[in-house]
Design a protein around this motif. Structure first.
Motif, PDB file in Angstrom:
ATOM      1  N   ALA A 138       0.862  -1.185   0.000  1.00  0.00           N
ATOM      2  CA  ALA A 138       0.000   0.000   0.000  1.00  0.00           C
ATOM      3  C   ALA A 138       0.892   1.226   0.000  1.00  0.00           C
ATOM      4  O   ALA A 138       2.063   1.158   0.405  1.00  0.00           O
ATOM      5  CB  ALA A 138      -0.890   0.024   1.246  1.00  0.00           C
ATOM      6  N   GLY A 139       0.330   2.329  -0.466  1.00  0.00           N
ATOM      7  CA  GLY A 139       1.138   3.543  -0.464  1.00  0.00           C
ATOM      8  C   GLY A 139       0.367   4.749  -0.936  1.00  0.00           C
ATOM      9  O   GLY A 139      -0.836   4.675  -1.179  1.00  0.00           O
ATOM     10  N   TYR A 140       1.082   5.847  -1.044  1.00  0.00           N
ATOM     11  CA  TYR A 140       0.468   7.073  -1.541  1.00  0.00           C
ATOM     12  C   TYR A 140       1.492   7.907  -2.298  1.00  0.00           C
ATOM     13  O   TYR A 140       2.706   7.738  -2.138  1.00  0.00           O
ATOM     14  CB  TYR A 140      -0.157   7.892  -0.409  1.00  0.00           C
ATOM     15  CG  TYR A 140       0.780   8.321   0.702  1.00  0.00           C
ATOM     16  CD1 TYR A 140       1.600   9.439   0.573  1.00  0.00           C
ATOM     17  CD2 TYR A 140       0.835   7.603   1.898  1.00  0.00           C
ATOM     18  CE1 TYR A 140       2.442   9.840   1.601  1.00  0.00           C
ATOM     19  CE2 TYR A 140       1.672   7.992   2.935  1.00  0.00           C
ATOM     20  CZ  TYR A 140       2.480   9.118   2.781  1.00  0.00           C
ATOM     21  OH  TYR A 140       3.320   9.497   3.794  1.00  0.00           O
ATOM     22  N   VAL A 141       0.945   8.786  -3.121  1.00  0.00           N
ATOM     23  CA  VAL A 141       1.772   9.782  -3.798  1.00  0.00           C
ATOM     24  C   VAL A 141       1.234  11.124  -3.332  1.00  0.00           C
ATOM     25  O   VAL A 141       0.017  11.334  -3.332  1.00  0.00           O
ATOM     26  CB  VAL A 141       1.646   9.673  -5.333  1.00  0.00           C
ATOM     27  CG1 VAL A 141       2.556  10.682  -6.013  1.00  0.00           C
ATOM     28  CG2 VAL A 141       1.959   8.258  -5.788  1.00  0.00           C
ATOM     29  N   LEU A 142       2.122  12.000  -2.889  1.00  0.00           N
ATOM     30  CA  LEU A 142       1.703  13.319  -2.407  1.00  0.00           C
ATOM     31  C   LEU A 142       2.219  14.369  -3.385  1.00  0.00           C
ATOM     32  O   LEU A 142       3.415  14.440  -3.657  1.00  0.00           O
ATOM     33  CB  LEU A 142       2.299  13.543  -1.007  1.00  0.00           C
ATOM     34  CG  LEU A 142       2.094  14.896  -0.357  1.00  0.00           C
ATOM     35  CD1 LEU A 142       0.613  15.186  -0.124  1.00  0.00           C
ATOM     36  CD2 LEU A 142       2.833  14.955   0.984  1.00  0.00           C
ATOM     37  N   TYR A 143       1.267  15.135  -3.946  1.00  0.00           N
ATOM     38  CA  TYR A 143       1.656  16.218  -4.859  1.00  0.00           C
ATOM     39  C   TYR A 143       1.686  17.485  -4.016  1.00  0.00           C
ATOM     40  O   TYR A 143       0.648  18.132  -3.818  1.00  0.00           O
ATOM     41  CB  TYR A 143       0.649  16.323  -6.017  1.00  0.00           C
ATOM     42  CG  TYR A 143       0.332  14.959  -6.635  1.00  0.00           C
ATOM     43  CD1 TYR A 143       1.244  14.339  -7.487  1.00  0.00           C
ATOM     44  CD2 TYR A 143      -0.856  14.289  -6.319  1.00  0.00           C
ATOM     45  CE1 TYR A 143       0.972  13.074  -8.022  1.00  0.00           C
ATOM     46  CE2 TYR A 143      -1.137  13.031  -6.847  1.00  0.00           C
ATOM     47  CZ  TYR A 143      -0.219  12.434  -7.693  1.00  0.00           C
ATOM     48  OH  TYR A 143      -0.488  11.191  -8.203  1.00  0.00           O
ATOM     49  N   GLY A 144       2.846  17.780  -3.456  1.00  0.00           N
ATOM     50  CA  GLY A 144       2.970  18.907  -2.534  1.00  0.00           C
ATOM     51  C   GLY A 144       4.067  19.835  -2.996  1.00  0.00           C
ATOM     52  O   GLY A 144       4.245  20.038  -4.201  1.00  0.00           O
ATOM     53  N   SER A 145       4.845  20.396  -2.039  1.00  0.00           N
ATOM     54  CA  SER A 145       5.939  21.297  -2.436  1.00  0.00           C
ATOM     55  C   SER A 145       6.924  20.519  -3.299  1.00  0.00           C
ATOM     56  O   SER A 145       7.625  21.085  -4.136  1.00  0.00           O
ATOM     57  CB  SER A 145       6.619  21.902  -1.205  1.00  0.00           C
ATOM     58  OG  SER A 145       6.898  20.885  -0.282  1.00  0.00           O
ATOM     59  N   SER A 146       7.001  19.201  -3.100  1.00  0.00           N
ATOM     60  CA  SER A 146       7.611  18.322  -4.097  1.00  0.00           C
ATOM     61  C   SER A 146       6.660  17.135  -4.215  1.00  0.00           C
ATOM     62  O   SER A 146       5.752  16.992  -3.406  1.00  0.00           O
ATOM     63  CB  SER A 146       9.010  17.869  -3.653  1.00  0.00           C
ATOM     64  OG  SER A 146       8.910  17.187  -2.437  1.00  0.00           O
ATOM     65  N   THR A 147       6.865  16.299  -5.236  1.00  0.00           N
ATOM     66  CA  THR A 147       6.019  15.104  -5.346  1.00  0.00           C
ATOM     67  C   THR A 147       6.777  13.957  -4.720  1.00  0.00           C
ATOM     68  O   THR A 147       7.953  13.732  -5.029  1.00  0.00           O
ATOM     69  CB  THR A 147       5.729  14.803  -6.835  1.00  0.00           C
ATOM     70  OG1 THR A 147       4.946  15.871  -7.351  1.00  0.00           O
ATOM     71  CG2 THR A 147       4.958  13.498  -6.999  1.00  0.00           C
ATOM     72  N   LEU A 148       6.114  13.235  -3.819  1.00  0.00           N
ATOM     73  CA  LEU A 148       6.807  12.086  -3.238  1.00  0.00           C
ATOM     74  C   LEU A 148       5.907  10.865  -3.244  1.00  0.00           C
ATOM     75  O   LEU A 148       4.682  10.985  -3.312  1.00  0.00           O
ATOM     76  CB  LEU A 148       7.322  12.395  -1.838  1.00  0.00           C
ATOM     77  CG  LEU A 148       6.360  12.683  -0.705  1.00  0.00           C
ATOM     78  CD1 LEU A 148       5.798  11.414  -0.116  1.00  0.00           C
ATOM     79  CD2 LEU A 148       7.083  13.449   0.381  1.00  0.00           C
ATOM     80  N   MET A 149       6.548   9.710  -3.196  1.00  0.00           N
ATOM     81  CA  MET A 149       5.793   8.455  -3.140  1.00  0.00           C
ATOM     82  C   MET A 149       6.286   7.683  -1.922  1.00  0.00           C
ATOM     83  O   MET A 149       7.497   7.546  -1.720  1.00  0.00           O
ATOM     84  CB  MET A 149       6.048   7.647  -4.417  1.00  0.00           C
ATOM     85  CG  MET A 149       5.396   6.277  -4.419  1.00  0.00           C
ATOM     86  SD  MET A 149       5.394   5.611  -6.124  1.00  0.00           S
ATOM     87  CE  MET A 149       4.996   3.899  -5.813  1.00  0.00           C
ATOM     88  N   ALA A 150       5.336   7.216  -1.103  1.00  0.00           N
ATOM     89  CA  ALA A 150       5.686   6.401   0.064  1.00  0.00           C
ATOM     90  C   ALA A 150       4.964   5.076  -0.091  1.00  0.00           C
ATOM     91  O   ALA A 150       3.797   5.059  -0.491  1.00  0.00           O
ATOM     92  CB  ALA A 150       5.231   7.096   1.337  1.00  0.00           C
ATOM     93  N   TYR A 151       5.651   3.959   0.172  1.00  0.00           N
ATOM     94  CA  TYR A 151       4.942   2.687   0.108  1.00  0.00           C
ATOM     95  C   TYR A 151       5.528   1.691   1.087  1.00  0.00           C
ATOM     96  O   TYR A 151       6.639   1.860   1.603  1.00  0.00           O
ATOM     97  CB  TYR A 151       4.901   2.128  -1.331  1.00  0.00           C
ATOM     98  CG  TYR A 151       6.162   1.425  -1.786  1.00  0.00           C
ATOM     99  CD1 TYR A 151       7.134   2.100  -2.505  1.00  0.00           C
ATOM    100  CD2 TYR A 151       6.369   0.070  -1.508  1.00  0.00           C
ATOM    101  CE1 TYR A 151       8.280   1.449  -2.941  1.00  0.00           C
ATOM    102  CE2 TYR A 151       7.515  -0.591  -1.937  1.00  0.00           C
ATOM    103  CZ  TYR A 151       8.470   0.107  -2.652  1.00  0.00           C
ATOM    104  OH  TYR A 151       9.609  -0.527  -3.060  1.00  0.00           O
ATOM    105  N   THR A 152       4.720   0.664   1.349  1.00  0.00           N
ATOM    106  CA  THR A 152       5.201  -0.444   2.176  1.00  0.00           C
ATOM    107  C   THR A 152       4.749  -1.754   1.555  1.00  0.00           C
ATOM    108  O   THR A 152       3.681  -1.818   0.945  1.00  0.00           O
ATOM    109  CB  THR A 152       4.676  -0.340   3.627  1.00  0.00           C
ATOM    110  OG1 THR A 152       5.217  -1.439   4.382  1.00  0.00           O
ATOM    111  CG2 THR A 152       3.148  -0.405   3.712  1.00  0.00           C
TER     112      THR A 152
END
Ligand code: FDP
Length: 343
Positions: free
Chosen positions: A163-177
């Motif tokens: 599972a994970g997410y992508v955050l479109y913020g001050s930079s774009t990041l992807m977190a997953y496990t």
């Protein structure tokens, strides 16, 4: 983050392959699936970043299964993710916030089922505030030769394989496990690659930020009202008063909670008797990540991940974040909600 041996940065693709090589029997399908999501995330990120100059902001004019108005970017993200997942024919079915029923993909014999919230926090799209995409991956429950049905997808969060997410913020990041800790990658737009920024993120055991839509205060249960008042009391020994922060995009609020600690709450209320957020594509994936980072996520009583779902779009209240903060709110809920029932 730099590879200590080679002294160079590690891309998402390399990281996924290295992780796969640690499991000699692995077929590489899950790795491919994560890479497909990474590719769709880059395309969505590009579109989000230039949204003001293309004609993609605003509403599409339709409403989704939850009666919420659909934004053009919601539909764009949904389409990109589903077509990326269809490409490698590993996924048999997608369940998305934007689609009423299950979406069967071309390979109905594929072994993975993916839940998606293609663009979480849609009300923030038009005002340039952080938004995100969330995904949750399961193995199909029934045999690959059986007709696909919703039943294949109705599994508790404990069964998630990734599972994970992508955050479109001050930079774009992807977190997953994948159940072995949480890895975070930051998109370097100059080379179009996600670069590893942390491969074992841990949430602080206690934090000093609480995050909840306080405008709904009067429709909450007594226990939560008392907990929020507790957060506001001055007590330097326990670092109170805590700070209040609420972005209104679950991914962004939970990401901040992961990094700085504290608690994010979307409770049940008289307006939303079962909470507002969706179990399968918002709460389960983020709870899996937060637990993997050492935190906790409950629905007020039990673990979010242990809820046995009875519908693909069901909602749940959620209290998620640092262990000590979640245990504290649980104490308040147990004490005061119980009193209210017995009054
Ligand atoms: P949104 O309605 O903007 O899509 O998923 C629903 C969600 O956002 C979450 O991202 C967010 O945390 C929450 O709703 C915000 O709800 P409120 O406006 O009721 O606070």
């Amino acid at each position: 983050m730099v590879d200590r041996k080679t002294n160079r940065v590690i891309t998402l693709e390399e990281y996924i392959i290295q992780a796969q090589n640690k499991f000699p029997g692995a077929t590489g399908e899950l790795s491919q699936l994560l890479r497909d999501i990474g590719l769709a995330a880059k395309i969505i990120s590009r579109e989000v970043n230039k949204a003001g100059i293309t004609n993609i902001l605003g509403e599409d004019g339709t409403t989704n299964v939850h009666g919420e108005s659909v934004k053009k970017l919601d539909l764009f993200a949904d389409k990109q993710l589903i077509s990326a997942l269809n490409r490698s024919e590993i996924t048999c079915m997608v369940i998305s916030e934007e689609n009423d029923g299950i979406v069967e993909l071309d390979n109905d014999g594929g072994k993975y089922i993916v839940y998606l919230d293609p663009l979480d926090g849609s009300s923030n799209i038009d005002v340039n505030v952080s938004i995100g995409s969330i995904f949750s991956i399961y193995m199909r429950k029934n045999s690959e030769t059986e007709q696909l049905s919703e039943d294949d997808a109705l599994q508790s969060g404990l069964k998630q394989v990734a599972a994970g997410y992508v955050l479109y913020g001050s930079s774009t990041l992807m977190a997953y496990t994948t159940g072995l800790g949480v890895s975070v990658f930051t998109l370097d737009p100059s080379i179009g690659e996600f670069i590893l920024s942390d491969d074992d993120v841990k949430i602080p055991d206690h934090g000093t930020i609480y995050s909840v839509n306080e405008g709904s205060y009067h429709s909450w249960d007594e226990g939560l009202k008392k907990y929020v008042k507790y957060c506001q009391v001055e007590d330097p020994e326990s670092s109170r008063p805590y700070k209040a922060r609420y972005i209104g995009s679950m991914v962004a609020d939970v990401h901040r909670t992961l990094i700085t600690g504290g608690i994010f709450i979307y409770p049940n209320s008289s307006q939303y008797p079962n909470g507002k957020l969706r179990l399968m594509y918002e709460c389960n994936p983020l709870s899996f990540l937060i637990e993997q980072a050492g935190g906790m996520a409950i629905d007020g009583e039990g673990r979010i991940l242990e809820i046995e779902p009875d519908s693909i779009h069901q909602r749940t209240p959620i209290f998620i974040g640092s262990k000590q903060n979640v245990l504290k709110v649980k104490e308040f809920l147990e004490e005061y909600n119980h009193q209210a029932i017995n009054a």
